[in-house]
Scaffold this active site. Sequence first.
Site, PDB file in Angstrom:
ATOM      1  N   ASN A   7       0.877  -1.178   0.000  1.00  0.00           N
ATOM      2  CA  ASN A   7       0.000   0.000   0.000  1.00  0.00           C
ATOM      3  C   ASN A   7       0.912   1.224   0.000  1.00  0.00           C
ATOM      4  O   ASN A   7       1.413   1.639   1.031  1.00  0.00           O
ATOM      5  CB  ASN A   7      -0.898  -0.034   1.238  1.00  0.00           C
ATOM      6  CG  ASN A   7      -1.936   1.078   1.252  1.00  0.00           C
ATOM      7  OD1 ASN A   7      -1.825   2.052   0.514  1.00  0.00           O
ATOM      8  ND2 ASN A   7      -2.929   0.944   2.113  1.00  0.00           N
ATOM      9  N   ARG A  94      -2.371  -1.840  -3.797  1.00  0.00           N
ATOM     10  CA  ARG A  94      -3.454  -0.868  -3.749  1.00  0.00           C
ATOM     11  C   ARG A  94      -3.195   0.180  -4.827  1.00  0.00           C
ATOM     12  O   ARG A  94      -2.142   0.807  -4.859  1.00  0.00           O
ATOM     13  CB  ARG A  94      -3.503  -0.186  -2.386  1.00  0.00           C
ATOM     14  CG  ARG A  94      -4.577   0.901  -2.299  1.00  0.00           C
ATOM     15  CD  ARG A  94      -4.223   1.943  -1.287  1.00  0.00           C
ATOM     16  NE  ARG A  94      -5.223   3.000  -1.223  1.00  0.00           N
ATOM     17  CZ  ARG A  94      -4.980   4.223  -0.768  1.00  0.00           C
ATOM     18  NH1 ARG A  94      -3.768   4.537  -0.352  1.00  0.00           N
ATOM     19  NH2 ARG A  94      -5.924   5.124  -0.748  1.00  0.00           N
ATOM     20  N   HIS A 183     -11.735   5.114  -1.087  1.00  0.00           N
ATOM     21  CA  HIS A 183     -11.773   4.287   0.141  1.00  0.00           C
ATOM     22  C   HIS A 183     -12.608   3.024  -0.078  1.00  0.00           C
ATOM     23  O   HIS A 183     -13.128   2.436   0.878  1.00  0.00           O
ATOM     24  CB  HIS A 183     -12.351   5.074   1.330  1.00  0.00           C
ATOM     25  CG  HIS A 183     -11.516   6.219   1.784  1.00  0.00           C
ATOM     26  ND1 HIS A 183     -12.058   7.381   2.283  1.00  0.00           N
ATOM     27  CD2 HIS A 183     -10.165   6.402   1.813  1.00  0.00           C
ATOM     28  CE1 HIS A 183     -11.095   8.224   2.605  1.00  0.00           C
ATOM     29  NE2 HIS A 183      -9.934   7.657   2.325  1.00  0.00           N
ATOM     30  N   GLY A 211     -10.790   9.157   8.809  1.00  0.00           N
ATOM     31  CA  GLY A 211      -9.361   9.237   9.096  1.00  0.00           C
ATOM     32  C   GLY A 211      -8.897  10.638   8.769  1.00  0.00           C
ATOM     33  O   GLY A 211      -9.620  11.604   8.981  1.00  0.00           O
ATOM     34  N   GLY A 213      -8.356  11.392   5.659  1.00  0.00           N
ATOM     35  CA  GLY A 213      -9.349  11.487   4.596  1.00  0.00           C
ATOM     36  C   GLY A 213     -10.624  10.828   5.096  1.00  0.00           C
ATOM     37  O   GLY A 213     -10.568   9.839   5.826  1.00  0.00           O
ATOM     38  N   ARG A 242      -8.776  18.789   4.019  1.00  0.00           N
ATOM     39  CA  ARG A 242      -9.649  19.044   2.874  1.00  0.00           C
ATOM     40  C   ARG A 242     -10.976  19.634   3.335  1.00  0.00           C
ATOM     41  O   ARG A 242     -11.516  19.241   4.371  1.00  0.00           O
ATOM     42  CB  ARG A 242      -9.907  17.758   2.087  1.00  0.00           C
ATOM     43  CG  ARG A 242      -8.660  17.116   1.510  1.00  0.00           C
ATOM     44  CD  ARG A 242      -9.004  15.819   0.796  1.00  0.00           C
ATOM     45  NE  ARG A 242      -7.800  15.046   0.517  1.00  0.00           N
ATOM     46  CZ  ARG A 242      -7.733  13.719   0.590  1.00  0.00           C
ATOM     47  NH1 ARG A 242      -8.810  13.020   0.919  1.00  0.00           N
ATOM     48  NH2 ARG A 242      -6.612  13.091   0.306  1.00  0.00           N
ATOM     49  N   VAL A 332     -10.281   7.828  13.219  1.00  0.00           N
ATOM     50  CA  VAL A 332     -11.191   8.593  14.070  1.00  0.00           C
ATOM     51  C   VAL A 332     -12.422   7.768  14.407  1.00  0.00           C
ATOM     52  O   VAL A 332     -12.879   7.733  15.560  1.00  0.00           O
ATOM     53  CB  VAL A 332     -11.591   9.924  13.392  1.00  0.00           C
ATOM     54  CG1 VAL A 332     -12.634  10.673  14.226  1.00  0.00           C
ATOM     55  CG2 VAL A 332     -10.360  10.792  13.163  1.00  0.00           C
ATOM     56  N   GLU A 334     -12.828   4.621  14.750  1.00  0.00           N
ATOM     57  CA  GLU A 334     -12.576   3.528  15.682  1.00  0.00           C
ATOM     58  C   GLU A 334     -12.138   4.013  17.067  1.00  0.00           C
ATOM     59  O   GLU A 334     -12.333   3.317  18.063  1.00  0.00           O
ATOM     60  CB  GLU A 334     -11.487   2.599  15.119  1.00  0.00           C
ATOM     61  CG  GLU A 334     -11.900   1.859  13.861  1.00  0.00           C
ATOM     62  CD  GLU A 334     -10.713   1.190  13.170  1.00  0.00           C
ATOM     63  OE1 GLU A 334      -9.751   0.810  13.877  1.00  0.00           O
ATOM     64  OE2 GLU A 334     -10.745   1.065  11.931  1.00  0.00           O
ATOM     65  N   ASN A 335     -11.539   5.208  17.124  1.00  0.00           N
ATOM     66  CA  ASN A 335     -10.871   5.628  18.363  1.00  0.00           C
ATOM     67  C   ASN A 335     -11.457   6.842  19.064  1.00  0.00           C
ATOM     68  O   ASN A 335     -11.093   7.110  20.210  1.00  0.00           O
ATOM     69  CB  ASN A 335      -9.389   5.897  18.064  1.00  0.00           C
ATOM     70  CG  ASN A 335      -8.652   4.655  17.604  1.00  0.00           C
ATOM     71  OD1 ASN A 335      -8.567   3.678  18.333  1.00  0.00           O
ATOM     72  ND2 ASN A 335      -8.140   4.682  16.374  1.00  0.00           N
ATOM     73  N   GLU A 385      -7.711  -2.911   5.377  1.00  0.00           N
ATOM     74  CA  GLU A 385      -7.573  -2.798   3.931  1.00  0.00           C
ATOM     75  C   GLU A 385      -6.537  -3.767   3.379  1.00  0.00           C
ATOM     76  O   GLU A 385      -6.716  -4.318   2.285  1.00  0.00           O
ATOM     77  CB  GLU A 385      -7.215  -1.358   3.563  1.00  0.00           C
ATOM     78  CG  GLU A 385      -8.338  -0.377   3.850  1.00  0.00           C
ATOM     79  CD  GLU A 385      -7.931   1.063   3.612  1.00  0.00           C
ATOM     80  OE1 GLU A 385      -8.173   1.558   2.493  1.00  0.00           O
ATOM     81  OE2 GLU A 385      -7.377   1.685   4.532  1.00  0.00           O
TER      82      GLU A 385
END
Length: 398
Positions: A7, A94, A183, A211, A213, A242, A332, A334-335, A385
Amino acid sequence: MNILVINSGSSSLKYQFFKMPVKAPICSGLVERIGIEGSYIKHTVFRGTEKFITEKSAFIADHGEGLNQVLALLSEGDQAVIASPDDIVAVGHRVVHGGENFSGPALITEEVKVQIKKLFSLAPLHNPVNLKCIEVAEQTFPKAKQVAVFDTAFHQTIPQQAFRYAIPDHYYKDHGIRVYGFHGTSHKYVSEEAIKWLNKKDSKIITIHLGNGCSMAAVHDGKSVDTSMGFGPLSGLVMGTRSGDIDPSVIFHLIEHAGYSLSQLSTLFNKQSGLLGVGGSSDMRDISKLAAEGVDGAILALELYAYRIKKFIGSYAAILNGLDAIVFTAGVGENDKFMRASVCNELNYLGIEMDNALNAQYTGGIAEINTSESKVKILVIPTNEEYEIAHQCFSLLA
């Protein structure tokens, strides 16, 4: 089947080595700051419950040198996991953009490489380095099959009314202007895990990848039917740097009345906006700390971030005509228990009711964090992933 997953980013290279179909990796690693002073490698071998970690700091000029370092870590020393490059049966790559040409993994041929190169203009930061890593891997692992897994592939099931823009037809036919979505590997993995968890193939699920992104997908019976990122990865949610969705009139205004160039605008909306632009940092942990200290910009950044996600949940619930589950995933998702709570607050009209205790107690794995009365499941599912890429390679070759 020995499969190495690569990746690659513009200055980084993540990898995992699998003996498929076993899900747990044999080893994993990260090469950082390629071509930059301070290059760094962290390599971890998993043996039962033990981890053996090797860390190296040495300048790595390019991705070719990085892959040679990876090969040495895989095949040399006390923690070697292969005897030679020939032990690798397949290398899964990837690749960010596959356009309309690829709706699944592809065995890499010269024609596939030509197609990846044609899409350089649609993913200028990613496809060129993805192709470079493919070409380097062909030299490094000459007997291995090379397989491309595309970020855009999962979203190729989106119907025309969702992927087309309301502009003249020839811009789509001549220039490929449409929603592609990104994604996809993450959305595919967590939606399939959610379907298994729910034991419900005829399902209506919203996946929320948060995340640096960020993107969301509406997934109906396992197929993507809409997604928040569009022609490029700028649109949709508020992200680390972004802006997400913005009125195009803002762009025209800044060009006509403030003298901005296209290059300046690209930098503004891709690298200086989002959490960084509003709150002062692209890292959600920093923003949360500043917000707790009462910094107005950070508080607003969190509010914008959560508000945009809620808007997409509402629109996707309408598109799906119902909802079985929403899924939080990635760094983000998950945590960050506070962001999950902010998103789910006041969504009870849609049948989304969070159990605050379960949300606060979450420490990992797949889990429900909704109340027992909630009509919609709220799931946290760690994305994987690299395994998804390995799985798609294994399925294609087997």
